[in-house]
Design a protein around this motif. Structure first.
Motif, PDB file in Angstrom:
ATOM      1  N   CYS A  69       0.828  -1.208   0.000  1.00 28.63           N
ATOM      2  CA  CYS A  69       0.000   0.000   0.000  1.00 28.63           C
ATOM      3  C   CYS A  69       0.862   1.257   0.000  1.00 28.63           C
ATOM      4  CB  CYS A  69      -0.906  -0.001   1.215  1.00 28.63           C
ATOM      5  SG  CYS A  69      -1.840   1.490   1.382  1.00 28.63           S
ATOM      6  N   ASP A  70       0.547   2.171  -0.928  1.00 29.86           N
ATOM      7  CA  ASP A  70       1.299   3.422  -0.965  1.00 29.86           C
ATOM      8  C   ASP A  70       0.429   4.609  -0.566  1.00 29.86           C
ATOM      9  OD1 ASP A  70      -0.362   3.537  -3.039  1.00 29.86           O
ATOM     10  OD2 ASP A  70       1.142   3.749  -4.603  1.00 29.86           O
ATOM     11  N   ALA A  71      -0.654   4.328   0.165  1.00 27.25           N
ATOM     12  CA  ALA A  71      -1.526   5.378   0.696  1.00 27.25           C
ATOM     13  C   ALA A  71      -2.099   6.276  -0.393  1.00 27.25           C
ATOM     14  CB  ALA A  71      -0.806   6.206   1.756  1.00 27.25           C
ATOM     15  N   CYS A  72      -2.556   5.683  -1.486  1.00 30.36           N
ATOM     16  CA  CYS A  72      -3.097   6.499  -2.568  1.00 30.36           C
ATOM     17  C   CYS A  72      -4.541   6.919  -2.297  1.00 30.36           C
ATOM     18  CB  CYS A  72      -3.030   5.725  -3.880  1.00 30.36           C
ATOM     19  SG  CYS A  72      -4.185   4.363  -3.949  1.00 30.36           S
ATOM     20  N   THR A  73      -5.167   6.359  -1.300  1.00 32.47           N
ATOM     21  CA  THR A  73      -6.534   6.662  -0.832  1.00 32.47           C
ATOM     22  C   THR A  73      -7.633   6.333  -1.847  1.00 32.47           C
ATOM     23  OG1 THR A  73      -6.647   8.973  -1.540  1.00 32.47           O
ATOM     24  CG2 THR A  73      -5.679   8.558   0.629  1.00 32.47           C
ATOM     25  N   LEU A  74      -7.322   5.562  -2.857  1.00 34.96           N
ATOM     26  CA  LEU A  74      -8.397   5.218  -3.802  1.00 34.96           C
ATOM     27  C   LEU A  74      -9.448   4.331  -3.140  1.00 34.96           C
ATOM     28  CD1 LEU A  74      -6.645   4.552  -7.204  1.00 34.96           C
ATOM     29  CD2 LEU A  74      -8.150   6.416  -6.578  1.00 34.96           C
ATOM     30  N   CYS A  75      -9.007   3.438  -2.252  1.00 38.72           N
ATOM     31  CA  CYS A  75      -9.978   2.572  -1.575  1.00 38.72           C
ATOM     32  C   CYS A  75     -10.877   3.394  -0.664  1.00 38.72           C
ATOM     33  CB  CYS A  75      -9.265   1.485  -0.795  1.00 38.72           C
ATOM     34  SG  CYS A  75      -8.031   2.072   0.359  1.00 38.72           S
ATOM     35  N   ILE A  86      -7.466   6.370   5.535  1.00 38.28           N
ATOM     36  CA  ILE A  86      -6.035   6.220   5.286  1.00 38.28           C
ATOM     37  C   ILE A  86      -5.302   7.363   5.968  1.00 38.28           C
ATOM     38  CG2 ILE A  86      -4.246   6.096   3.511  1.00 38.28           C
ATOM     39  CD1 ILE A  86      -6.102   3.851   3.162  1.00 38.28           C
ATOM     40  N   HIS A 106      -3.687   2.213   7.982  1.00 42.95           N
ATOM     41  CA  HIS A 106      -4.827   1.893   7.136  1.00 42.95           C
ATOM     42  C   HIS A 106      -5.927   1.454   8.086  1.00 42.95           C
ATOM     43  CE1 HIS A 106      -7.445  -0.045   4.310  1.00 42.95           C
ATOM     44  NE2 HIS A 106      -6.694   0.270   3.292  1.00 42.95           N
ATOM     45  N   CYS A 123      -8.189  -0.789  -5.624  1.00 40.90           N
ATOM     46  CA  CYS A 123      -6.764  -0.712  -5.281  1.00 40.90           C
ATOM     47  C   CYS A 123      -5.906  -1.013  -6.504  1.00 40.90           C
ATOM     48  CB  CYS A 123      -6.437  -1.674  -4.162  1.00 40.90           C
ATOM     49  SG  CYS A 123      -4.710  -1.589  -3.688  1.00 40.90           S
ATOM     50  N   PRO A 124      -5.053  -0.073  -6.909  1.00 44.08           N
ATOM     51  CA  PRO A 124      -4.280  -0.290  -8.137  1.00 44.08           C
ATOM     52  C   PRO A 124      -3.121  -1.269  -7.953  1.00 44.08           C
ATOM     53  CG  PRO A 124      -3.786   1.857  -7.196  1.00 44.08           C
ATOM     54  CD  PRO A 124      -4.837   1.258  -6.336  1.00 44.08           C
ATOM     55  N   VAL A 125      -2.712  -1.500  -6.710  1.00 45.57           N
ATOM     56  CA  VAL A 125      -1.537  -2.363  -6.508  1.00 45.57           C
ATOM     57  C   VAL A 125      -1.904  -3.667  -5.780  1.00 45.57           C
ATOM     58  CG1 VAL A 125       0.163  -0.536  -6.554  1.00 45.57           C
ATOM     59  CG2 VAL A 125      -1.014  -1.040  -4.431  1.00 45.57           C
ATOM     60  N   ILE A 128      -4.817  -4.902  -0.823  1.00 48.22           N
ATOM     61  CA  ILE A 128      -5.801  -5.465   0.108  1.00 48.22           C
ATOM     62  C   ILE A 128      -6.577  -6.583  -0.577  1.00 48.22           C
ATOM     63  CG2 ILE A 128      -6.156  -3.619   1.772  1.00 48.22           C
ATOM     64  CD1 ILE A 128      -8.184  -2.415  -0.082  1.00 48.22           C
TER      65      ILE A 128
HETATM   66  S1  SF4 Z   1      -6.183   1.685  -2.765  1.00 46.73           S
HETATM   67 FE1  SF4 Z   1      -4.619   0.171  -2.206  1.00 46.73          FE
HETATM   68  S2  SF4 Z   1      -2.679   1.289  -2.321  1.00 46.73           S
HETATM   69 FE2  SF4 Z   1      -4.315   2.831  -2.314  1.00 46.73          FE
HETATM   70  S3  SF4 Z   1      -4.545   3.370  -0.135  1.00 46.73           S
HETATM   71 FE3  SF4 Z   1      -6.020   1.734  -0.559  1.00 46.73          FE
HETATM   72  S4  SF4 Z   1      -4.917  -0.138  -0.007  1.00 46.73           S
HETATM   73 FE4  SF4 Z   1      -3.373   1.452  -0.215  1.00 46.73          FE
END
Ligand code: SF4
Ligand code: SF4
Lengths: 161, 372
Positions: A69-75, A86, A106, A123-125, A128
């Motif tokens: 997770c890079d804390a992109c906040t998309l979730c 986040i 998180h 989540c792009p990566v 989760i």
């Molecule tokens: S979408 Fe994925 S990468 Fe982005 S904050 Fe949420 S868990 Fe982290």
């Protein structure tokens, strides 16, 4: 006359039905063929959920206690009911010297989650995923708020922040 | 003497609350009964005990998020409700889905219908006084729920349809499991007849109880199995085919008596039809993508859209007024249970309280669907 024929017919059909139930009683008594009941919680050790079962949202960690997770906040943005928060921060990346976002916490409110799966999809990566644990009973609902990244964990190398 | 007795034993009309926590009302439904002795003179329905304002919530939810809220309407036809929203969005955006998606959706729909109807069968038996049926109904339902759990991840609120396809591909065991369940059902459904349908006591409890004519059924806007028990042809799968229903051959279950027993027979027959629909499709699932690519943020073009599907209880409709934004401007669900419930007063007039319970269970109310 129909009064008596009703009684006779009623008894007859009742006995037909009882043959079904009686059949199950004897067959299942000896063979357990049609028994689908699972003896929960006695089978708690051996109980296996289906691999897609949605028990809770978890964050995947590797053996070095690293997550993606890079804390992109998309979730957080995808969640329909604000179950995810986040907390991120910025620090200087020693390699590039640029400011880089990293994940502090998180926070996942299981008590509000409707298991819709939109966060996992967003989540792009693929940081989760679904966890299969469903033993979530607590005395207080605030105990269901969890921090998904394990203490001391850090981001895997190679994930763009 | 007789006159004296009727004079002396005359009761006055009184009111009785049935519900909101009555075990026979299938949820938090409050009925205010006006009774003369045990005879029902009027039924007032008091709704709103589990109103969650889902329609309003949908107005500030994106189209992707709306889908999972529809699970919470009629939770026993969650899959059809999801599908209605997805079909609506696909229609508005001109997304063409492939046959694999259509066929899997249809199979899932019919599995949902069977699982809903076996549960209904069990509950109806229990309402009439046969507790065994409840256990047997749940036994079959459990096997179907296993299919859902394996493929969709959940047993009740599946949330498996997404706009443009399915959330996951079907599980590798899906076809085998479905075939097993069909085999099992074909063995067990005749037992249902032996146990309950042919039972004279059960028949006497339902026959000529809660009769509603075809004209009245149309006038009240009844739909689904409830209307088809009165001889009204109203199956959306036939009249407005969606997904793969135009690829299969099935019969619309219609009985004309209009009483509770006709409604019972409609549902039993529908289960057989559903089995035949799945059998026609299960070997025909083509290899293809399970999802069509869509935009990350879905915005419907400006306009009004309506999509109807046949849920387990009847005609489920979604109406969306879009102003081109991320959220719908107005969204309305047309739930089958609400219309069916309105005819309760007409059906139950002059009958006994026990008959009212029989009617309630044969119109198969699910209260979260009515209250929304
Ligand atoms: S979408 Fe994925 S990468 Fe982005 S904050 Fe949420 S868990 Fe982290
Ligand atoms: S599963 Fe749905 S409700 Fe739960 S945290 Fe993810 S997006 Fe939110």
């Amino acid at each position: 006359m129909s009064y008596f024929s009703d009684i006779i017919n009623g008894t007859k059909t009742l006995l037909t039905g009882m043959r079904v139930t009686g059949g199950y009683f004897f067959v299942n008594f000896f063979t357990k063929r049609d028994v689908i009941t699972q003896q929960y919680p006695n089978n708690i050790e051996t109980l296996e959920m289906f691999d897609r079962f949605k028990g809770e949202v978890i964050m995947l960690h590797n053996e070095n206690n690293e997550h993606r997770c890079d804390a992109c906040t998309l979730c957080e943005k995808a969640c329909p009911n604000g179950s995810i928060e986040i907390l991120g921060d910025k620090a200087k990346d020693p390699e590039t010297g640029k400011n880089k976002r990293f994940l502090v916490k998180h926070i996942y409110h299981l008590q509000m989650c409707t298991m819709c799966g939109l966060c996992i999809e967003a989540c792009p990566v693929n940081a989760i995923d679904w966890g299969q644990d469903f033993h979530h009973v607590e005395y207080d609902r605030s105990l269901l708020t969890k921090v998904l990244n394990k203490p001391g964990s850090k981001i895997m190398s190679g994930i763009k922040g | 003497m007789k006159e004296f007795l009727t004079d002396q034993l005359k009761t006055q009309e009184y009111f009785l609350n049935m519900g909101p926590q009555h075990p026979a009302t299938h949820g938090v439904l409050r009925l205010l009964l006006k009774l003369d002795g045990e005879i029902v003179r009027n039924v007032d329905m008091d709704l709103g005990y589990i109103h969650r304002s889902i329609e309003k919530m949908c107005e500030r939810a994106s189209y992707k998020q709306i889908i999972h809220l529809t699970d919470r309407l009629d939770y026993l036809s969650a899959h059809m409700n999801n599908e209605a929203v997805c079909l609506l969005a696909e229609k508005a955006l001109n997304i063409e889905v492939n046959d694999r998606i259509k066929i899997v959706r249809t199979i899932m729909d019919e599995l949902t219908r069977i699982s809903s109807h076996v549960l209904w069968w069990g509950v109806t038996g229990m309402d009439i006084g046969a507790i065994t049926t409840f256990m047997y109904g749940f036994r079959e339902r459990e096997l179907i729920n296993d299919i859902f759990e394996e493929t969709c991840g959940t047993r009740l609120t599946m949330n498996y349809n997404v706009i443009g396809g399915l959330r996951y591909d079907i599980h590798e065991n899906f076809v085998k499991r479905t075939k097993d369940v069909l085999k099992h059902l074909k063995k067990k459904l005749p037992e249902y007849d032996k146990l309950l349908t042919n039972n004279i006591i059960f028949q006497k409890r339902l026959m000529n109880v809660g009769v509603i004519s075809g004209e009245d059924a149309i006038a009240y806007g009844l739909n689904g199995p409830t209307a088809r028990g009165s001889g009204v042809s109203c199956d959306i799968r036939k009249t407005h085919p969606y997904s793969a229903y135009d690829m299969v051959d099935f019969e619309e279950a219609i009985f004309t008596e209009g009483d509770s027993f006709a409604r019972y027979k409609v549902r039993i027959k529908e289960m057989w039809e559903s089995i035949s629909i799945i059998e026609q499709l299960i070997d025909k699932i083509p290899n293809d993508e399970y999802k069509v690519k869509t935009k990350a943020v879905i915005k419907l073009p400006v306009g009004d859209y309506l999509q109807r599907v046949e849920a387990s209880r009847g005609d489920f409709g979604v109406y969306v007024k879009s102003n081109g934004q991320k959220f719908p401007e107005r969204l309305k669900f047309r739930s089958p249970g609400f219309a069916n419930l309105t005819a309760l007063n007409k059906m139950a007039y002059g009958l006994k309280i026990a008959d009212l319970v029989a009617i309630l269970s044969t119109i198969d109310v699910v209260v979260p669907d009515i209250d929304r």
